[in-house]
Design an enzyme around this catalytic site. Structure first.
Site, PDB file in Angstrom:
ATOM      1  N   HIS A  53      -2.011   9.880   5.261  1.00  0.00           N
ATOM      2  CA  HIS A  53      -2.048  11.345   5.200  1.00  0.00           C
ATOM      3  C   HIS A  53      -2.849  11.963   6.354  1.00  0.00           C
ATOM      4  CE1 HIS A  53      -0.574  10.609   1.167  1.00  0.00           C
ATOM      5  NE2 HIS A  53      -1.654   9.910   0.882  1.00  0.00           N
ATOM      6  N   SER A  76       1.871  10.564   9.149  1.00  0.00           N
ATOM      7  CA  SER A  76       1.424  10.752   7.776  1.00  0.00           C
ATOM      8  C   SER A  76       2.236   9.818   6.886  1.00  0.00           C
ATOM      9  CB  SER A  76       1.638  12.200   7.354  1.00  0.00           C
ATOM     10  OG  SER A  76       0.759  12.508   6.306  1.00  0.00           O
ATOM     11  N   SER A  81       1.866  15.930   3.143  1.00  0.00           N
ATOM     12  CA  SER A  81       0.404  15.820   3.087  1.00  0.00           C
ATOM     13  C   SER A  81      -0.322  16.171   4.386  1.00  0.00           C
ATOM     14  CB  SER A  81       0.011  14.400   2.664  1.00  0.00           C
ATOM     15  OG  SER A  81       0.452  13.460   3.625  1.00  0.00           O
ATOM     16  N   ASP A 138      -1.052   3.226   4.290  1.00  0.00           N
ATOM     17  CA  ASP A 138      -1.378   3.838   2.999  1.00  0.00           C
ATOM     18  C   ASP A 138      -0.077   3.935   2.207  1.00  0.00           C
ATOM     19  OD1 ASP A 138      -2.005   5.407   0.824  1.00  0.00           O
ATOM     20  OD2 ASP A 138      -3.082   6.936   1.963  1.00  0.00           O
ATOM     21  N   GLU A 200      -4.562   0.934   2.213  1.00  0.00           N
ATOM     22  CA  GLU A 200      -5.436   1.910   1.565  1.00  0.00           C
ATOM     23  C   GLU A 200      -5.281   1.990   0.043  1.00  0.00           C
ATOM     24  OE1 GLU A 200      -7.659   3.939   2.930  1.00  0.00           O
ATOM     25  OE2 GLU A 200      -7.868   5.629   1.568  1.00  0.00           O
ATOM     26  N   ASN A 225      -8.067  -1.023  -0.877  1.00  0.00           N
ATOM     27  CA  ASN A 225      -8.117  -0.309  -2.160  1.00  0.00           C
ATOM     28  C   ASN A 225      -9.104  -0.942  -3.125  1.00  0.00           C
ATOM     29  OD1 ASN A 225      -6.897   1.710  -4.113  1.00  0.00           O
ATOM     30  ND2 ASN A 225      -6.542  -0.200  -5.218  1.00  0.00           N
ATOM     31  N   LYS A 230     -13.990   1.869  -2.746  1.00  0.00           N
ATOM     32  CA  LYS A 230     -12.750   2.629  -2.558  1.00  0.00           C
ATOM     33  C   LYS A 230     -12.192   3.017  -3.927  1.00  0.00           C
ATOM     34  CE  LYS A 230      -8.538   3.982  -1.564  1.00  0.00           C
ATOM     35  NZ  LYS A 230      -7.572   4.373  -2.604  1.00  0.00           N
ATOM     36  N   ASP A 234     -12.785   6.848  -4.564  1.00  0.00           N
ATOM     37  CA  ASP A 234     -11.676   7.691  -4.104  1.00  0.00           C
ATOM     38  C   ASP A 234     -10.683   7.929  -5.249  1.00  0.00           C
ATOM     39  OD1 ASP A 234      -8.887   7.901  -3.234  1.00  0.00           O
ATOM     40  OD2 ASP A 234      -9.462   7.367  -1.207  1.00  0.00           O
ATOM     41  N   ASN A 235     -10.181   6.844  -5.832  1.00  0.00           N
ATOM     42  CA  ASN A 235      -9.155   6.989  -6.863  1.00  0.00           C
ATOM     43  C   ASN A 235      -9.698   7.792  -8.047  1.00  0.00           C
ATOM     44  OD1 ASN A 235      -8.570   4.924  -5.057  1.00  0.00           O
ATOM     45  ND2 ASN A 235      -7.264   3.821  -6.494  1.00  0.00           N
ATOM     46  N   CYS A 239      -9.815  11.973  -7.148  1.00  0.00           N
ATOM     47  CA  CYS A 239      -8.804  12.648  -7.978  1.00  0.00           C
ATOM     48  C   CYS A 239      -9.463  13.611  -8.966  1.00  0.00           C
ATOM     49  CB  CYS A 239      -7.928  11.621  -8.705  1.00  0.00           C
ATOM     50  SG  CYS A 239      -6.793  10.774  -7.571  1.00  0.00           S
ATOM     51  N   HIS A 345       1.302   7.428  -6.000  1.00  0.00           N
ATOM     52  CA  HIS A 345       1.679   7.410  -4.580  1.00  0.00           C
ATOM     53  C   HIS A 345       3.113   7.846  -4.309  1.00  0.00           C
ATOM     54  CE1 HIS A 345       0.947   6.512  -0.407  1.00  0.00           C
ATOM     55  NE2 HIS A 345       2.186   6.048  -0.368  1.00  0.00           N
ATOM     56  N   HIS A 398      -8.449  14.609  -1.145  1.00  0.00           N
ATOM     57  CA  HIS A 398      -9.841  14.408  -1.556  1.00  0.00           C
ATOM     58  C   HIS A 398     -10.804  14.977  -0.520  1.00  0.00           C
ATOM     59  CE1 HIS A 398      -7.944  11.945  -4.382  1.00  0.00           C
ATOM     60  NE2 HIS A 398      -8.294  10.753  -3.994  1.00  0.00           N
ATOM     61  N   SER A 406     -13.934   5.453   1.558  1.00  0.00           N
ATOM     62  CA  SER A 406     -12.654   4.748   1.744  1.00  0.00           C
ATOM     63  C   SER A 406     -12.473   4.355   3.202  1.00  0.00           C
ATOM     64  CB  SER A 406     -11.484   5.651   1.356  1.00  0.00           C
ATOM     65  OG  SER A 406     -11.690   6.185   0.083  1.00  0.00           O
ATOM     66  N   GLN A 410     -11.954   1.039   5.555  1.00  0.00           N
ATOM     67  CA  GLN A 410     -10.807   0.851   6.451  1.00  0.00           C
ATOM     68  C   GLN A 410     -11.283   0.392   7.829  1.00  0.00           C
ATOM     69  OE1 GLN A 410      -7.670   0.672   6.493  1.00  0.00           O
ATOM     70  NE2 GLN A 410      -6.803   1.809   4.793  1.00  0.00           N
TER      71      GLN A 410
HETATM   72  P1  NAI Z   1      -4.242   1.602 -11.763  1.00  0.00           P
HETATM   73  O1  NAI Z   1      -3.414   0.380 -11.761  1.00  0.00           O
HETATM   74  O2  NAI Z   1      -5.715   1.515 -11.861  1.00  0.00           O
HETATM   75  O3  NAI Z   1      -3.759   2.599 -12.932  1.00  0.00           O
HETATM   76  C1  NAI Z   1      -2.445   2.837 -13.290  1.00  0.00           C
HETATM   77  C2  NAI Z   1      -2.382   2.808 -14.815  1.00  0.00           C
HETATM   78  O4  NAI Z   1      -1.087   3.229 -15.244  1.00  0.00           O
HETATM   79  C3  NAI Z   1      -2.608   1.409 -15.395  1.00  0.00           C
HETATM   80  O5  NAI Z   1      -3.691   1.427 -16.303  1.00  0.00           O
HETATM   81  C4  NAI Z   1      -1.292   1.082 -16.082  1.00  0.00           C
HETATM   82  O6  NAI Z   1      -1.460   0.300 -17.259  1.00  0.00           O
HETATM   83  C5  NAI Z   1      -0.736   2.468 -16.386  1.00  0.00           C
HETATM   84  N1  NAI Z   1       0.711   2.493 -16.578  1.00  0.00           N
HETATM   85  C6  NAI Z   1       1.679   1.770 -15.947  1.00  0.00           C
HETATM   86  N2  NAI Z   1       2.890   2.076 -16.432  1.00  0.00           N
HETATM   87  C7  NAI Z   1       2.705   3.021 -17.380  1.00  0.00           C
HETATM   88  C8  NAI Z   1       3.587   3.745 -18.241  1.00  0.00           C
HETATM   89  N3  NAI Z   1       4.904   3.512 -18.239  1.00  0.00           N
HETATM   90  N4  NAI Z   1       3.046   4.666 -19.083  1.00  0.00           N
HETATM   91  C9  NAI Z   1       1.706   4.878 -19.116  1.00  0.00           C
HETATM   92  N5  NAI Z   1       0.820   4.210 -18.324  1.00  0.00           N
HETATM   93  C10 NAI Z   1       1.321   3.303 -17.477  1.00  0.00           C
HETATM   94  O7  NAI Z   1      -3.843   2.395 -10.426  1.00  0.00           O
HETATM   95  P2  NAI Z   1      -4.663   3.601  -9.749  1.00  0.00           P
HETATM   96  O8  NAI Z   1      -5.604   3.046  -8.756  1.00  0.00           O
HETATM   97  O9  NAI Z   1      -5.138   4.494 -10.806  1.00  0.00           O
HETATM   98  O10 NAI Z   1      -3.490   4.284  -8.893  1.00  0.00           O
HETATM   99  C11 NAI Z   1      -2.406   4.934  -9.533  1.00  0.00           C
HETATM  100  C12 NAI Z   1      -1.467   5.513  -8.478  1.00  0.00           C
HETATM  101  O11 NAI Z   1      -2.152   6.538  -7.754  1.00  0.00           O
HETATM  102  C13 NAI Z   1      -1.013   4.527  -7.408  1.00  0.00           C
HETATM  103  O12 NAI Z   1       0.309   4.846  -7.026  1.00  0.00           O
HETATM  104  C14 NAI Z   1      -1.965   4.782  -6.264  1.00  0.00           C
HETATM  105  O13 NAI Z   1      -1.440   4.327  -5.050  1.00  0.00           O
HETATM  106  C15 NAI Z   1      -2.106   6.275  -6.343  1.00  0.00           C
HETATM  107  N6  NAI Z   1      -3.288   6.895  -5.766  1.00  0.00           N
HETATM  108  C16 NAI Z   1      -3.168   8.220  -5.436  1.00  0.00           C
HETATM  109  C17 NAI Z   1      -4.226   8.914  -4.919  1.00  0.00           C
HETATM  110  C18 NAI Z   1      -4.071  10.339  -4.546  1.00  0.00           C
HETATM  111  O14 NAI Z   1      -4.950  10.903  -3.897  1.00  0.00           O
HETATM  112  N7  NAI Z   1      -3.012  11.004  -4.925  1.00  0.00           N
HETATM  113  C19 NAI Z   1      -5.536   8.264  -4.700  1.00  0.00           C
HETATM  114  C20 NAI Z   1      -5.590   6.884  -5.146  1.00  0.00           C
HETATM  115  C21 NAI Z   1      -4.498   6.248  -5.655  1.00  0.00           C
END
Ligand code: NAI
Length: 477
Positions: A53, A76, A81, A138, A200, A225, A230, A234-235, A239, A345, A398, A406, A410
């Site tokens: 991003h 990006s 983003s 990322d 990332e 990650n 991180k 960050d997550n 968020c 993501h 963020h 984070s 990196q």
């Molecule tokens: P995580 O693996 O810690 O959490 C995801 C959760 O979703 C898990 O606990 C899993 O059991 C649950 N899950 C999976 N399928 C499901 C379903 N069908 N129904 C309900 N729950 C379900 O992953 P994390 O780190 O929380 O990341 C989640 C997403 O967010 C990823 O795609 C990551 O890349 C993205 N992300 C986005 C950010 C942003 O700024 N927008 C920042 C950091 C991560």
């Protein structure tokens, strides 16, 4: 100095530079790495293709990498983003002007088409002269382009587009087809030069482990990650900040009193749920993992199934990194004016393609990245950023301080892979704990945190070194 780049408007560079200057103040991790490594230039000779991003915080990362000696090309990793002023400022550079840019080639603007997105990703891997030798990714799109490009090149053709392909995958295939028409060896050459990738986010890391398991990973990877500093920052805390920012800027609806559903209670879900509760929403969590479901319940959230909430919930946030979490059928059953947004993501958590196919549905743009979808019944829902990560699409992602953690990871990961090429196999690694602790340490002073020091006897008693690491590998924080 002349170089190629593509951004919205270089006239925005001054505005971007002011924001970068303020961000630097909030990014002590990156700034102290500049101080520590500025003289020794560990990244001299590194040619980094960055796909992340293109925000103000990323600008500080890019200028840290160049301060350590790297050459960089940047795109990006999402069509919505980019902060155009940050992109412009990075191209112009701290000492250039709009007429005489002296910074870094950036290929990114807010609101790219999918075709433009993949073109930009190709641009960061297409260097004049010698090619990229490092990827900073990322979500894994740059890494995927190299891997799929090479796979299809070896097979002699890109598989034809099928009906099952998403629009994005069809566009991706078209790009690879075009690149192979221009140079039948392109991706073998690119892959051959890449020394490593640092990734990332959760979703990109997931892709890397799949490649490694299949024995198909073409170069070593560091999973940034899963540095504690991180994903647990960050997550979660990132968020916790930007989920509310995205909702407010997009809708300005009062969150207090509303029923908010958070799908997924991993690191991102935990931050989102806490923030929504902090605003006075009644938060309900959906989960598939019993441990995370129990954690949510222990925090006082109701845990339920999405199907049972459609008539009551006002706000839905998907955080799973999984696909088809909210289907077109779900959306048709939602309360009038329910808000639907994804912070995971990729955009496949919410079935926007399916929504567009609902007979009689009408899409109205309220403003950029905010759409009302009205069903034949007259009821409508509000979808943010077309289902793409809305904290970056509707807001600016963020804040700097959390991204400093984070991006310090990196930077350290890039130094590791670039300076120690013989030490890593074609596997996925995490940074050692002492470096994770170092990243945290770099951020304590700025927030006035005073660390207690172990005595030698105490250190011996709990079996650690006075200087750390303080926890065993299996500790979960
Ligand atoms: P995580 O693996 O810690 O959490 C995801 C959760 O979703 C898990 O606990 C899993 O059991 C649950 N899950 C999976 N399928 C499901 C379903 N069908 N129904 C309900 N729950 C379900 O992953 P994390 O780190 O929380 O990341 C989640 C997403 O967010 C990823 O795609 C990551 O890349 C993205 N992300 C986005 C950010 C942003 O700024 N927008 C920042 C950091 C991560």
């Amino acid at each position: 100095m002349s170089f190629d780049y593509k951004v919205a408007d270089l006239g925005l560079a001054e505005a971007g530079r002011h924001q970068i200057r303020l961000a630097e103040h909030e990014m002590p991790g990156l700034m102290s790495l500049r101080e520590e490594y500025g003289d020794s230039q560990p990244l001299a000779g590194a040619r980094i293709a960055g796909s992340l991003h293109m925000t103000v915080q990323t600008a500080v990362l890019i200028e840290t990498l160049t301060a350590l000696g790297a050459e960089v090309r940047w795109a990006s990793c999402n069509i919505y983003s980019t902060q155009d002023e940050a992109a412009a400022a990075v191209v112009v550079g701290p000492h250039g002007t709009a007429d005489d840019p002296q910074g870094v080639p950036v290929f990114a603007w807010k609101g790219e088409t999918l075709e433009e997105y993949w073109d930009c990703t190709e641009q960061i891997l297409t260097w004049p002269g010698e090619g990229a030798n490092m990827i900073l990714d990322d979500g894994g799109d740059a890494t995927m382009l190299v891997h799929k490009g090479r796979e299809w090149e070896a097979a002699g053709q890109v598989p034809p587009t099928t009906e099952d392909d998403s629009e994005e995958f069809s566009v991706f295939k078209a790009l690879v087809r075009r690149t192979l028409e221009q140079d039948a060896q392109k991706w073998t050459t690119v892959a051959g030069e890449i020394q490593g990738v640092t990734e990332e986010t959760t979703t990109g890391v997931h892709r890397l482990y799949e490649l490694a398991r299949a024995g198909e990973l073409l170069f070593p990877a560091i999973n940034v990650n899963d540095s504690v500093t991180k994903s647990k920052f960050d997550n979660k805390y990132g968020c916790r900040h930007s989920v509310i920012d995205g909702l407010n800027r997009a809708t300005d609806v009062l969150i207090a009193g509303k029923v908010a559903v958070v799908c997924g209670y991993g690191d991102v879900g935990k931050g989102c749920a806490e923030a929504l509760r902090g605003q006075g929403a009644r938060v309900i969590v959906t989960e598939v993992d019993p441990i995370c479901a129990l954690q949510a319940a222990m925090e006082g959230y109701q845990v339920a199934r999405l199907e049972d909430l459609l008539e009551t919930a006002d706000i839905y946030i998907t955080t799973t990194g999984n696909f088809d979490i909210i289907t077109a059928e779900h959306m048709q059953k939602m309360k009038n004016k329910a808000i639907v947004a994804n912070i995971g993501h990729f955009d496949n958590e919410i079935d926007i393609a399916g929504l567009a196919k609902v007979p009689g549905v009408v899409k109205t743009e309220i403003k950029a990245q905010v759409h009302e979808w009205t069903f034949e019944s007259g009821s409508s829902i509000i979808v943010l950023s077309e289902g793409r990560l809305f904290n970056l699409g509707n807001a600016t992602g963020h804040p700097s301080f959390v991204m400093s953690n984070s991006f310090a990871n990196q930077t350290i990961a890039q130094i590791e892979l670039f300076t120690k090429p013989g030490e890593y196999d074609k596997q996925v690694y995490v940074l050692p704990k002492h470096l994770d602790e170092k990243v945290a340490r770099l951020h304590l002073d700025a927030i006035g945190a005073e660390l207690t020091e172990l005595t030698k006897a105490q250190a011996e008693y709990i079996g650690v070194d006075v200087a750390g690491p303080y926890k065993p590998e299996h500790y979960r924080y």
